[in-house]
Structure formats: structure tokens, C-alpha cells
Design a protein around this motif. Structure first.
Motif, PDB file in Angstrom:
ATOM      1  N   THR A  30       0.737  -1.206   0.172  1.00 59.29           N
ATOM      2  CA  THR A  30      -0.051   0.080   0.085  1.00 59.29           C
ATOM      3  C   THR A  30       0.658   1.313  -0.007  1.00 59.29           C
ATOM      4  N   THR A  31       2.073   1.091   0.803  1.00 59.34           N
ATOM      5  CA  THR A  31       2.812   2.384   0.572  1.00 59.34           C
ATOM      6  C   THR A  31       3.516   2.542  -0.687  1.00 59.34           C
ATOM      7  N   ASP A  86       7.601  -4.148   6.164  1.00 61.58           N
ATOM      8  CA  ASP A  86       6.903  -4.635   7.217  1.00 61.58           C
ATOM      9  C   ASP A  86       7.408  -4.211   8.616  1.00 61.58           C
ATOM     10  N   LYS A  96      10.166  -8.017   4.976  1.00 66.89           N
ATOM     11  CA  LYS A  96       9.469  -7.855   4.042  1.00 66.89           C
ATOM     12  C   LYS A  96       8.901  -9.123   3.589  1.00 66.89           C
ATOM     13  N   GLY A  97       7.692  -8.806   2.985  1.00 71.30           N
ATOM     14  CA  GLY A  97       6.898  -9.812   2.360  1.00 71.30           C
ATOM     15  C   GLY A  97       5.562 -10.130   2.707  1.00 71.30           C
ATOM     16  N   LYS A 123       6.245   0.981  11.703  1.00 70.45           N
ATOM     17  CA  LYS A 123       7.109   0.007  10.969  1.00 70.45           C
ATOM     18  C   LYS A 123       8.589  -0.113  11.636  1.00 70.45           C
TER      19      LYS A 123
END
Ligand SMILES: O=C(CO)[C@H](O)[C@H](O)COP(=O)(O)O
Length: 243
Positions: A30-31, A86, A96-97, A123
């Protein structure tokens, strides 16, 4: 400012690092999508960039908004990748992922001279691991790989559920045709040791620990934007430029 607005602000700050003619890695999530929207506005007013998307989802959004795309085959060396995360620790090691694109994200980041992470303040963590670690695995031998992942973690004093990611009642399948295991090990004090241990398991395709890849993180919070730069460690195995 709401969560979406923070993402937009981080994306806007990253866009300031994009210059005409750049070859860009474009992240997923989304970012990263906020970054694509802002980038598309620049492209519409004459900026020339070429983007390499890190997922089919990002590719579709770029195509919809008119951001010109290439592939890593055609454009194997990139100037800059902008992507979300994340979790981000103070050394700019990332998890991430969460969006399932970690393999392509890591390949694209590794092909880039610089990687800028964009995120909101939620985050940032002292130690990675609150967010379950995504591990992309081959579909073949899933159960054996799952057992090997838990055993490798246990050797490092880590434990916790390792679960197959599901979507709509079915196993989630990545763009590369693999499954994802989400490993809730809690705090990961030695990310390098876990990374090495996971890479030693044949069924593991890639994991979501990004070590030494990010050159800077642009973090948006209620008090404004903070940019964290990666420290250049002597003898560091990464030769990525800082932002
Ligand atoms: O790693 C990712 C996708 O694989 C994303 O960058 C990560 O999940 C962050 O997503 P968002 O910006 O939606 O919070």
C-alpha cells in the motif's frame, strides 16, 4: 494525519530522490502504491523514467496509471528502488513480504544502486520479529521444509508457529508460483545467522529478511518526516550507495 496520509508523505519524500532518466525498481504494497500514484503524476507532466515492478500487482497499477515499464531482463541495472517494509530496525535491516512479493522485491533491490524504504512510524522497531517473518518456499516438499525451518530456528534459540499463508481458503501462491510460510519466532537478535540458516534449507526459495540492501528509510510520523541512513560498515558486503 491518518495512516494513509503518512504513507503518502513518505512516498512524496522518496519522489524527491527521483530524477529524469532514472531506471527505477518499484515496490509492492500500500505504501509503494502511493509512490506509484505520485510518480504517475510526474510522468504525466513530462518526467521520463522507466520502472521495473516487483509484482504483477504493481505492474498492473503502473500500466493503469501510465508509468512506463521494463523488465529486469531488459534493464538489469537500476538506479534506485523505492519500496515499503513490514518492519525496519535502526540498522535498516528489514522484514518484507507481508504482501507476498519478497522474492522479486529482493532481486530488484539487489539490482539497484540504492534502495529507499518508505514507511510510517509504526514500522520502526528496535529488534525485528514482531511481524511474522515471511519465507517463500517451493511447493514440493512443503511439510519437510516446514520442519527444517522450525529446526533451523530452534538451533538459534528461536521458536514459534510456522504457518502456511492462506487466502480465500487456499494456499497463497506468489508471482513465482511458490508458497509462503509465516514464521512467528518473536524477536530475532541475530538476523544474519537466521538468514544463513534459512538459505541452507533446499526448499527455501528466499526469506523476508533484507540485510544490507536498504540505503535509507524515509519514515513518516505525526511529527514529520525522518530519514534514516544506513551506516557504511568497514568491510561491509554491500556496495550500495546511500541515498
Ligand atoms: O514487503 C512487502 C510486500 O511483499 C511490502 O513492502 C510490505 O508488506 C509493506 O506493505 P504496506 O506498505 O502495505 O504496509
Amino acid at each position: 494525519m491518518d495512516a494513509r496520509q503518512l504513507k503518502v508523505e513518505a512516498a512524496r519524500a522518496a519522489l524527491a530522490h527521483v530524477t529524469d532518466g532514472m531506471r527505477l525498481g518499484i515496490g509492492t504494497g500500500t505504501t509503494a502504491e502511493e509512490f506509484v500514484r505520485l510518480l504517475a503524476e510526474k510522468v504525466a507532466t513530462g518526467m521520463t523514467v522507466i520502472g521495473v515492478p516487483t509484482s504483477e500487482r504493481t505492474a498492473a497499477l503502473c500500466l493503469e496509471l501510465g508509468v512506463p515499464l521494463s523488465t529486469l531482463e531488459e534493464t538489469p541495472e537500476l538506479d534506485l528502488t523505492v519500496d515499503g517494509a513490514d518492519e525496519v530496525d535502526p540498522e535498516l535491516t528489514l522484514i518484507k513480504g507481508g504482501g507476498g512479493a519478497l522474492l522479486r522485491e529482493k532481486i530488484v533491490a539487489a539490482a539497484s544502486r540504492r534502495m529507499i524504504v518508505i514507511a510510517d512510524l509504526s514500522k520502526m522497531v528496535e529488534t525485528l520479529g514482531r511481524f511474522p517473518l515471511p519465507i517463500e518456499v517451493n511447493q514440493f516438499g512443503l511439510r519437510a521444509t516446514e520442519i527444517a525451518v522450525s529446526a533451523a530456528a530452534e538451533n538459534l534459540g528461536l521458536s514459534g508457529p510456522v504457518t502456511l499463508r492462506m487466502t480465500g481458503g487456499q494456499a497463497f501462491v506468489t508471482d513465482g508460483g511458490h508458497f509462503i510460510l509465516d514464521a512467528s519466532f518473536g524477536r530475532i537478535p541475530d538476523t544474519r545467522a537466521l538468514s544463513n540458516a534459512l538459505h541452507a534449507i533446499p526448499g527455501v526459495v528466499e526469506h523476508g529478511l533484507f540485510i544490507g540492501l536498504a540505503s535509507a528509510a524515509i519514515i513518516a510520523g505525526g511529527d514529520g518526516i525522518q530519514t534514516v541512513h544506513a551506516a557504511r560498515k568497514p568491510g561491509s558486503s554491500t556496495d550500495h550507495d546511500v541515498a
